[in-house]
Write a protein that holds these residues in place. Sequence first.
Motif, PDB file in Angstrom:
ATOM      1  N   ILE A   6     -39.884 -15.874 -28.959  1.00  0.00           N
ATOM      2  CA  ILE A   6     -39.276 -15.640 -30.268  1.00  0.00           C
ATOM      3  C   ILE A   6     -40.036 -14.563 -31.035  1.00  0.00           C
ATOM      4  N   SER A   7     -41.359 -14.445 -30.806  1.00  0.00           N
ATOM      5  CA  SER A   7     -42.137 -13.411 -31.507  1.00  0.00           C
ATOM      6  C   SER A   7     -41.730 -12.006 -31.086  1.00  0.00           C
ATOM      7  N   TYR A   8     -41.049 -11.877 -29.940  1.00  0.00           N
ATOM      8  CA  TYR A   8     -40.506 -10.585 -29.513  1.00  0.00           C
ATOM      9  C   TYR A   8     -39.196 -10.273 -30.243  1.00  0.00           C
ATOM     10  N   ASP A   9     -38.652 -11.261 -30.943  1.00  0.00           N
ATOM     11  CA  ASP A   9     -37.360 -11.118 -31.632  1.00  0.00           C
ATOM     12  C   ASP A   9     -36.292 -10.590 -30.670  1.00  0.00           C
ATOM     13  N   PRO A  10     -36.065 -11.317 -29.554  1.00  0.00           N
ATOM     14  CA  PRO A  10     -35.136 -10.785 -28.547  1.00  0.00           C
ATOM     15  C   PRO A  10     -33.690 -10.873 -28.988  1.00  0.00           C
ATOM     16  N   CYS A  11     -32.910  -9.868 -28.632  1.00  0.00           N
ATOM     17  CA  CYS A  11     -31.452  -9.876 -28.827  1.00  0.00           C
ATOM     18  C   CYS A  11     -30.826  -9.706 -27.445  1.00  0.00           C
ATOM     19  N   ILE A  12     -30.310 -10.789 -26.895  1.00  0.00           N
ATOM     20  CA  ILE A  12     -29.805 -10.721 -25.535  1.00  0.00           C
ATOM     21  C   ILE A  12     -28.446 -10.015 -25.482  1.00  0.00           C
ATOM     22  N   GLY A  13     -27.714 -10.038 -26.594  1.00  0.00           N
ATOM     23  CA  GLY A  13     -26.502  -9.224 -26.661  1.00  0.00           C
ATOM     24  C   GLY A  13     -26.808  -7.754 -26.497  1.00  0.00           C
ATOM     25  N   LEU A  67     -17.108  -0.271 -32.797  1.00  0.00           N
ATOM     26  CA  LEU A  67     -17.521  -0.961 -31.576  1.00  0.00           C
ATOM     27  C   LEU A  67     -19.038  -1.057 -31.497  1.00  0.00           C
ATOM     28  N   ALA A  68     -19.736  -0.007 -31.913  1.00  0.00           N
ATOM     29  CA  ALA A  68     -21.202  -0.005 -31.857  1.00  0.00           C
ATOM     30  C   ALA A  68     -21.779  -1.167 -32.649  1.00  0.00           C
ATOM     31  N   GLU A  69     -21.132  -1.536 -33.758  1.00  0.00           N
ATOM     32  CA  GLU A  69     -21.626  -2.655 -34.563  1.00  0.00           C
ATOM     33  C   GLU A  69     -21.579  -3.966 -33.788  1.00  0.00           C
ATOM     34  N   ARG A  70     -20.708  -4.045 -32.785  1.00  0.00           N
ATOM     35  CA  ARG A  70     -20.565  -5.294 -32.025  1.00  0.00           C
ATOM     36  C   ARG A  70     -21.585  -5.427 -30.904  1.00  0.00           C
ATOM     37  N   VAL A  71     -22.390  -4.395 -30.665  1.00  0.00           N
ATOM     38  CA  VAL A  71     -23.432  -4.511 -29.635  1.00  0.00           C
ATOM     39  C   VAL A  71     -24.436  -5.572 -30.043  1.00  0.00           C
ATOM     40  N   CYS A  72     -24.818  -5.557 -31.336  1.00  0.00           N
ATOM     41  CA  CYS A  72     -25.811  -6.500 -31.843  1.00  0.00           C
ATOM     42  C   CYS A  72     -25.344  -7.027 -33.189  1.00  0.00           C
ATOM     43  N   GLY A  73     -25.384  -8.341 -33.375  1.00  0.00           N
ATOM     44  CA  GLY A  73     -24.921  -8.937 -34.618  1.00  0.00           C
ATOM     45  C   GLY A  73     -25.910  -8.840 -35.760  1.00  0.00           C
ATOM     46  N   ILE A  74     -27.134  -8.388 -35.504  1.00  0.00           N
ATOM     47  CA  ILE A  74     -28.144  -8.269 -36.557  1.00  0.00           C
ATOM     48  C   ILE A  74     -28.381  -6.803 -36.914  1.00  0.00           C
ATOM     49  N   CYS A  75     -28.433  -5.919 -35.932  1.00  0.00           N
ATOM     50  CA  CYS A  75     -28.707  -4.491 -36.175  1.00  0.00           C
ATOM     51  C   CYS A  75     -27.402  -3.689 -36.215  1.00  0.00           C
ATOM     52  N   THR A  76     -26.370  -4.213 -36.841  1.00  0.00           N
ATOM     53  CA  THR A  76     -25.051  -3.585 -36.785  1.00  0.00           C
ATOM     54  C   THR A  76     -25.065  -2.190 -37.403  1.00  0.00           C
ATOM     55  N   GLN A  77     -25.703  -2.043 -38.555  1.00  0.00           N
ATOM     56  CA  GLN A  77     -25.733  -0.748 -39.232  1.00  0.00           C
ATOM     57  C   GLN A  77     -26.521   0.274 -38.433  1.00  0.00           C
ATOM     58  N   HIS A  78     -27.609  -0.161 -37.785  1.00  0.00           N
ATOM     59  CA  HIS A  78     -28.411   0.764 -36.973  1.00  0.00           C
ATOM     60  C   HIS A  78     -27.628   1.259 -35.765  1.00  0.00           C
ATOM     61  N   HIS A  79     -26.871   0.363 -35.127  1.00  0.00           N
ATOM     62  CA  HIS A  79     -26.099   0.773 -33.955  1.00  0.00           C
ATOM     63  C   HIS A  79     -25.006   1.769 -34.331  1.00  0.00           C
ATOM     64  N   SER A  80     -24.263   1.472 -35.396  1.00  0.00           N
ATOM     65  CA  SER A  80     -23.184   2.394 -35.772  1.00  0.00           C
ATOM     66  C   SER A  80     -23.752   3.716 -36.282  1.00  0.00           C
ATOM     67  N   PRO A  97     -28.794 -16.621 -25.157  1.00  0.00           N
ATOM     68  CA  PRO A  97     -28.946 -17.093 -23.774  1.00  0.00           C
ATOM     69  C   PRO A  97     -29.836 -16.204 -22.911  1.00  0.00           C
ATOM     70  N   ILE A  98     -31.068 -16.605 -22.767  1.00  0.00           N
ATOM     71  CA  ILE A  98     -31.987 -15.953 -21.832  1.00  0.00           C
ATOM     72  C   ILE A  98     -32.563 -17.046 -20.933  1.00  0.00           C
ATOM     73  N   ARG A  99     -32.761 -16.742 -19.678  1.00  0.00           N
ATOM     74  CA  ARG A  99     -33.259 -17.739 -18.727  1.00  0.00           C
ATOM     75  C   ARG A  99     -34.605 -17.311 -18.176  1.00  0.00           C
ATOM     76  N   VAL A 149     -24.357 -12.585 -21.141  1.00  0.00           N
ATOM     77  CA  VAL A 149     -23.390 -12.121 -22.146  1.00  0.00           C
ATOM     78  C   VAL A 149     -23.041 -10.646 -21.942  1.00  0.00           C
ATOM     79  N   HIS A 150     -23.047 -10.198 -20.698  1.00  0.00           N
ATOM     80  CA  HIS A 150     -22.670  -8.807 -20.418  1.00  0.00           C
ATOM     81  C   HIS A 150     -21.186  -8.616 -20.710  1.00  0.00           C
ATOM     82  N   ARG A 151     -20.862  -7.567 -21.499  1.00  0.00           N
ATOM     83  CA  ARG A 151     -19.477  -7.378 -21.952  1.00  0.00           C
ATOM     84  C   ARG A 151     -18.880  -6.039 -21.530  1.00  0.00           C
TER      85      ARG A 151
END
Length: 359
Positions: A348-355, A57-70, A17-19, A39-41
């Motif tokens: 989409i070419s920026y590969d945005p992660c709004i989470g 918890l760090a893994e839940r920041v982003c559903g794709i880069c979970t390993q990088h966050h943790s 969700p980005i506007r 989606v601010h949490r």
Amino acid sequence: MRSTVQFGPQHPVWVEPIRLKLTLDGELVKDVELEAGYVHRGLEKKFEWDYNKGAYLAERVCGICTQHHSTCFCLAVENNMNLEIPRRAAVIRTIMLELERLHSHLLAIGLTLEAIGFENLFMLCFRNRETVLDVFERTTGNRVLHGINLVGGVTRNIGPEMAKEIMDFCDLIEKRCHDLEDMIVHSHTIKARMKGVGILPKQTALDYSVVGPVARGSGVAFDVRIDAPYLLYNELKMKHVVEESCDVWARSVVRVRELFQSIDLIRQLVPMLEGLPDDILAKSKTMPETDSFARVEPPRGELFYFVRGKKSKELDRVKVRTSTYANGPALVPVIKGCQLADVGPITISYDPCIGCFDR
């Protein structure tokens, strides 16, 4: 005649969700306003608890880069403790990071192709991505949220049998990625739709401090793995993957080329496991009342974690600066002046992660 169009937060081409509030003159975008926050949490506040829970918890920041966050979170805490993790754990973490880059880039490439109407190539990218997720499931027990990082190392080992499976996987995925590359690079239609679209000049990229493939697609040779290496990256052979055309095509080609770079890095890493002790988790210490930070290079670009301890297992403060938070504002100058039909592929070419953007 000017009109205003609300592009999102729900839109067929958006994955999150980005506007965008677009001011149009016919089909031409004259002005754009970016709005996030859907989606601010409040995750940064939630980090103020047991630092080992923080790794999950760090893994839940982003559903794709979970390993990088943790990993980045654990590195920041370990830096604060002056804690050195076992070498075997460092090798396993680095392998997991490069596997994650593979599945994330395949996702981003597939979504970009879908945005310009190539459903068949989108499905092909996702078929290849499933192969990567299968390796994750075999090594960590999970496909996306892996849960193997703790402060001091990792909780899952990679034995000789699994190491061989990973090397065999590299042979398979390399062939599949070459087939995908041939279909993309040699397609006149894809080139015509992507080249010259969404141009982010190098100086603008520097002015906005963009990171990752967005920066490297604009000729900015910066990669944390090379320029500020962490874990074992200083022992690996790799070069910056840079394109100069600054458009949607360049950002996509950077990701395609980085697929092969990640495969090569995994091939360098797996043999490092041979002969190492099976120790994968060092005993953690009490967090001192000091602060520290760490940064890593996720698939989307530089990620930064700042932590402050308070002489207990709980943390006093955690600050997260994500890749999309750095790249998001640079959407505005690129979308201004483009055609309405190009807004989707550019974003989409920026590969945005709004989470990540909102946290």
